[in-house]
Design an enzyme around this catalytic site. Structure first.
Site, short mmCIF file in Angstrom:
data_model
loop_
_atom_site.label_atom_id
_atom_site.label_comp_id
_atom_site.label_asym_id
_atom_site.label_seq_id
_atom_site.Cartn_x
_atom_site.Cartn_y
_atom_site.Cartn_z
N LYS A 145 -3.68 -2.37 -11.82
CA LYS A 145 -4.11 -2.92 -10.56
C LYS A 145 -3.09 -2.60 -8.80
O LYS A 145 -2.90 -2.60 -8.59
CB LYS A 145 -4.03 -4.50 -10.23
CG LYS A 145 -5.42 -4.94 -9.44
CD LYS A 145 -5.06 -3.93 -7.91
CE LYS A 145 -3.91 -5.73 -7.29
NZ LYS A 145 -4.32 -5.03 -6.49
N GLU B 284 9.71 -8.13 -9.17
CA GLU B 284 10.65 -7.23 -8.36
C GLU B 284 9.72 -8.15 -7.28
O GLU B 284 8.71 -7.41 -6.77
CB GLU B 284 10.02 -5.58 -9.07
CG GLU B 284 11.45 -4.37 -8.70
CD GLU B 284 11.07 -4.12 -7.16
OE1 GLU B 284 11.13 -4.75 -5.93
OE2 GLU B 284 11.21 -2.67 -7.48
N CYS C 223 11.69 -1.50 -1.50
CA CYS C 223 12.38 -3.19 -1.28
C CYS C 223 13.75 -3.05 -1.05
O CYS C 223 14.01 -4.10 -0.88
CB CYS C 223 12.03 -3.81 -2.29
SG CYS C 223 12.44 -1.90 -3.95
N GLU D 232 12.62 -10.55 5.58
CA GLU D 232 12.45 -8.86 5.57
C GLU D 232 10.71 -8.50 5.97
O GLU D 232 9.37 -9.43 6.15
CB GLU D 232 11.69 -8.77 4.16
CG GLU D 232 11.38 -7.12 3.43
CD GLU D 232 11.03 -7.96 2.00
OE1 GLU D 232 9.70 -8.43 1.63
OE2 GLU D 232 11.17 -6.51 1.32
P1 NAI Z 1 1.83 -8.21 -1.84
O1 NAI Z 1 2.70 -8.77 -1.93
O2 NAI Z 1 0.56 -9.21 -0.56
O3 NAI Z 1 0.61 -6.78 -2.39
C1 NAI Z 1 0.76 -6.44 -3.52
C2 NAI Z 1 0.51 -6.05 -4.55
O4 NAI Z 1 0.18 -7.65 -4.74
C3 NAI Z 1 -1.00 -6.09 -4.18
O5 NAI Z 1 -1.29 -5.28 -5.37
C4 NAI Z 1 -1.68 -7.13 -3.97
O6 NAI Z 1 -3.41 -6.44 -4.07
C5 NAI Z 1 -1.18 -7.79 -4.85
N1 NAI Z 1 -1.34 -9.73 -4.76
C6 NAI Z 1 -1.01 -9.82 -3.53
N2 NAI Z 1 -2.13 -11.39 -3.34
C7 NAI Z 1 -1.82 -11.75 -4.89
C8 NAI Z 1 -2.38 -12.32 -5.70
N3 NAI Z 1 -2.24 -13.92 -5.39
N4 NAI Z 1 -2.40 -12.49 -6.95
C9 NAI Z 1 -2.03 -11.16 -7.66
N5 NAI Z 1 -1.73 -10.58 -6.72
C10 NAI Z 1 -1.86 -10.24 -5.27
O7 NAI Z 1 2.74 -7.07 -0.60
P2 NAI Z 1 1.40 -6.65 1.31
O8 NAI Z 1 0.82 -8.49 1.54
O9 NAI Z 1 1.11 -5.92 1.14
O10 NAI Z 1 2.53 -6.80 1.93
C11 NAI Z 1 3.23 -8.21 2.40
C12 NAI Z 1 4.58 -7.96 2.88
O11 NAI Z 1 5.16 -7.73 1.32
C13 NAI Z 1 5.69 -6.74 3.37
O12 NAI Z 1 5.98 -6.89 4.50
C14 NAI Z 1 6.93 -6.40 2.73
O13 NAI Z 1 7.65 -8.05 2.91
C15 NAI Z 1 6.73 -7.72 1.13
N6 NAI Z 1 6.67 -7.05 0.28
C16 NAI Z 1 7.51 -6.18 -0.48
C17 NAI Z 1 7.26 -5.23 -0.98
C18 NAI Z 1 8.41 -5.04 -1.80
O14 NAI Z 1 8.71 -3.77 -2.72
N7 NAI Z 1 9.44 -5.11 -2.63
C19 NAI Z 1 6.15 -4.05 -1.48
C20 NAI Z 1 4.87 -4.46 -1.13
C21 NAI Z 1 5.05 -5.65 0.03
#
Ligand code: NAI
Ligand code: MG
Length: 494
Positions: free
Chosen positions: A192, A267, A301, A398
């Protein structure tokens, strides 16, 4: 921006992919969402919609899970000879290389990152798949010393149906982090991708079929988190969730996965410190610090977002950092000289801009940048805050953008206290020429990844994952095998 302009930037193969239908990959076929749902794909360099892909709803998740379950149950992948699994994964690696130019273009269109960066990442994807192709033939159980009355042995079996839920910052690299080990261990998988970056995962799905990965073994569902991701997490037919993304969503996934006691690996985010001692090679430390925070516009990250610098070299270090950083070429991914692209989305732009404001309000000083750029797309200036205290929000939360917080320290003890002073524990770096100090610090720092006199290096053999609220489970190397296998003991009375 007109479609013609976007097309101008793409090769004919990337263009034909983009203009064709982009359905969900379920059971070896690309199909539209059951309810006809669509997801817009936006170019972050312009803010313009470039195309759309199918938006998987719960009915599509049900179908993908049924397909992955059937594929797992009949052993079309798990029962293949390990050497044959290995051959096909290797073929997939070769296909990624052969289509690297096209995949890189799609990645740059989706994420906005410089094309050269995307090209490099496609090499990483191929190598990561190749690395795990090598593991197919090397996963085995043990014979245990249970005494002469017993034969005791273990079998390492696949977990079953896995779901890889991945973020938008390194879309295809993150896909390979999940697909490589999941397949090497004999599982089937539903991938996904993030809603912001669905393109390369779909093209990759086509390549999986071309490589001889049987239908249903890799399914790709493009969709959002609330609907698509959540349905995978709650689905009783999914055995394991492998997630990379925000700590906030990681926490939700743990709670939701409890309902069916799925295996979960996470992660998550970070607020990683680079600790720079006065005896360090300052030029090298400043260059690495820049890469640590400007890479992917700070959207990674392990972003080195806290620069913890010894008082006596603080001003010199900041001068070098600001001087080099002010030369950085910020531009769209297809601009030949771009070194840093835009943020991924309007949402991320607001988030990062708000932290720039918070930093000012908290009384930190702006040594560089601090604003949105006056151009279309989601561009912000590389930003350096000095005079940061570790209890400020810009040092604790972050930001996920190109915003560095410089925090001065007096002695070793204070440096380590600051370094460890967040809820996160993903990575940390130490810069010093003193070998003993480097190893002492490596032990004292609470993070899953420590770099000494470098930043951001990875190796496929080297485990990666977080301490504290940066997650749990270790990816890469032989350690991923623990996430994607379960151990069975067989005790035979002789
Ligand atoms: P997110 O954590 O919401 O999205 C990452 C993945 O999780 C996407 O595929 C999304 O569709 C999925 N997702 C979101 N909500 C979900 C749920 N309730 N159940 C299952 N899957 C779900 O990240 P987002 O909203 O794009 O970014 C927000 C913040 O998250 C960023 O500003 C950053 O701080 C952090 N982030 C950190 C990452 C890392 O590699 N550490 C990567 C992406 C975001
Ligand atoms: Mg989110």
């Amino acid at each position: 921006m007109s479609t013609a302009t976007i097309e101008d930037r793409l090769s004919s193969t990337a263009r034909s992919f983009l203009t064709g239908p982009k359905g969900l990959l379920i059971d070896g076929e690309f199909r539209p969402a059951a309810d006809g749902g669509l997801l817009a794909v936006v170019d972050p360099s312009t803010g313009e919609r470039v195309t759309e892909v199918a938006f998987a709803g719960t009915a599509d998740v049900d179908q993908a899970v049924a397909s992955a379950r059937a594929a797992f149950a009949d052993g079309r992948w798990s029962a293949l000879a390990p050497i044959e699994q290995s051959r096909r994964l290797e073929r997939l690696a070769v296909l990624v290389e052969e289509h690297g130019a096209e995949l890189a273009e799609l990645e740059t269109l989706d994420v906005g990152k410089p094309l050269a960066q995307s090209q490099w990442e496609m090499g990483l994807v191929a190598d990561l798949l190749r690395y795990y192709a090598g593991w197919c033939t090397k996963i085995h159980g043990d014979v245990n010393p249970a005494g002469t009355d017993f034969l005791s042995y273990t079998l390492r079996e696949p977990v079953g149906v896995c779901a890889g839920i991945i973020p938008w910052n390194f879309p295809l690299v993150m896909a390979a982090f999940k697909v490589g080990p999941a397949l090497a261990c004999g599982n089937t998988l539903i991938l996904k991708p993030a809603e912001q970056t669905p393109l390369t995962a779909l093209r990759f799905g086509e390549l999986c079929l071309e490589a001889g990965i049987p239908a249903g073994v890799v399914n790709v569902l493009t969709g959002d988190g609330e609907t698509t991701g959540n349905a995978l997490v709650e689905h009783p037919g999914v055995d394991k969730i492998a997630f990379t993304g925000s700590t906030e969503v990681g926490r939700k996934i743990m709670v939701k996965a409890a309902g069916t006691l799925k295996k979960v690996s996470l992660e998550l985010g970070g607020k990683s410190p680079s600790i720079i001692f006065a005896d360090a090679d300052l030029e090298a430390a400043a260059t690495a610090a820049m890469q640590g925070i400007w890479t992917n516009a700070g959207q990674w990250c392990v972003a080195g977002s806290r620069l913890v610098v010894e008082q006596s070299i603080h001003d010199t270090f900041v001068d070098v950092l600001v001087q080099h950083s002010s030369q950085l070429k910020v531009g769209g991914g297809f601009d030949a000289d771009s070194q840093m692209g835009p943020l991924i989305s309007d949402e991320q732009l607001s988030r990062v801009s708000s932290y720039m404001e918070i930093g000012r309000e908290e009384g930190a000083e702006l040594a560089l940048g601090g604003s949105r750029m006056q151009r279309p797309g989601y561009f912000v200036e590389p930003t350096v805050f000095t005079g940061v205290r570790n209890d400020m929000r810009i040092a604790q939360e972050e930001i996920f953008g190109p915003v560095a917080a410089v925090i001065p320290f007096g002695g070793d003890e204070e440096a380590l206290r600051i370094g460890n002073g967040t809820d996160y524990g993903l990575a940390a770096a130490v810069w010093t020429r003193d070998v003993s100090r480097a190893h002492r610090a490596a032990r004292a720092l609470q993070a899953g990844q420590i770099w000494v006199n470098s930043y951001g290096d990875f190796d496929w053999s080297t485990p990666f994952g977080g301490y504290k609220q940066s997650g749990y489970g270790r990816e890469l190397g032989k350690y991923s095998l623990d996430l994607y296998t379960q151990m069975k003991s067989v005790l035979v009375r002789l």
